[in-house]
Design a protein around this motif. Sequence first.
Motif, PDB file in Angstrom:
ATOM      1  N   SER A 148     -32.018 -62.873 -94.342  1.00  0.00           N
ATOM      2  CA  SER A 148     -31.720 -61.990 -95.479  1.00  0.00           C
ATOM      3  C   SER A 148     -31.711 -62.770 -96.788  1.00  0.00           C
ATOM      4  O   SER A 148     -31.835 -62.188 -97.858  1.00  0.00           O
ATOM      5  CB  SER A 148     -30.386 -61.262 -95.283  1.00  0.00           C
ATOM      6  OG  SER A 148     -29.284 -62.146 -95.329  1.00  0.00           O
ATOM      7  N   GLU A 177     -37.016 -61.387 -95.440  1.00  0.00           N
ATOM      8  CA  GLU A 177     -36.728 -59.967 -95.658  1.00  0.00           C
ATOM      9  C   GLU A 177     -35.834 -59.411 -94.561  1.00  0.00           C
ATOM     10  O   GLU A 177     -36.038 -58.303 -94.089  1.00  0.00           O
ATOM     11  CB  GLU A 177     -38.043 -59.178 -95.741  1.00  0.00           C
ATOM     12  CG  GLU A 177     -38.891 -59.513 -96.952  1.00  0.00           C
ATOM     13  CD  GLU A 177     -38.213 -59.218 -98.274  1.00  0.00           C
ATOM     14  OE1 GLU A 177     -37.509 -58.189 -98.387  1.00  0.00           O
ATOM     15  OE2 GLU A 177     -38.384 -60.026 -99.198  1.00  0.00           O
ATOM     16  N   ILE A 216     -32.258 -58.082 -92.638  1.00  0.00           N
ATOM     17  CA  ILE A 216     -31.229 -57.087 -92.942  1.00  0.00           C
ATOM     18  C   ILE A 216     -29.955 -57.804 -93.369  1.00  0.00           C
ATOM     19  O   ILE A 216     -29.526 -58.764 -92.741  1.00  0.00           O
ATOM     20  CB  ILE A 216     -30.950 -56.207 -91.707  1.00  0.00           C
ATOM     21  CG1 ILE A 216     -32.213 -55.416 -91.358  1.00  0.00           C
ATOM     22  CG2 ILE A 216     -29.770 -55.273 -91.949  1.00  0.00           C
ATOM     23  CD1 ILE A 216     -32.136 -54.700 -90.026  1.00  0.00           C
TER      24      ILE A 216
END
Length: 136
Positions: free
Chosen positions: A36, A40, A42
């Motif tokens: 993150s 990319e 979560i």
Amino acid sequence: MKRKATAIWKGSLKEGGGTLTTQSKVLNATQYSFHSRFEEGIGTNPEELIAAAHSGCFTMQLSAYVTEAGFEIESIETQAVINLVEGTIIGSHLTVKATIKGISDRVFQELVTKAEKNCPVSKVLNADITSVASLE
């Protein structure tokens, strides 16, 4: 006044992960990880949180200065972009859009510069802080 947040991390840098919890519980075991932060994945990341802190702090400081100068604020929107290069935060760029009754661009720009230099988050960042501001 003191505010606090807690980070918990488990595992290695790239394969592990953690959670962030703020005193207010607005963030409550919020996920963050290498993915993150640098890809990319979560979850959130420290730079995103610094951007949120800087945009919020600056906007409140600017609203104080505009109000002190005797103008009525309809809205102020600030976006902060944190620039991380080779493991170092080298800057925060603020983009400001405001609707303020009766203020000239010259006075507005002066107050933006004053807020940029004096909001507490600007003061704590050891980075180049820049801004672009426009009245709407």
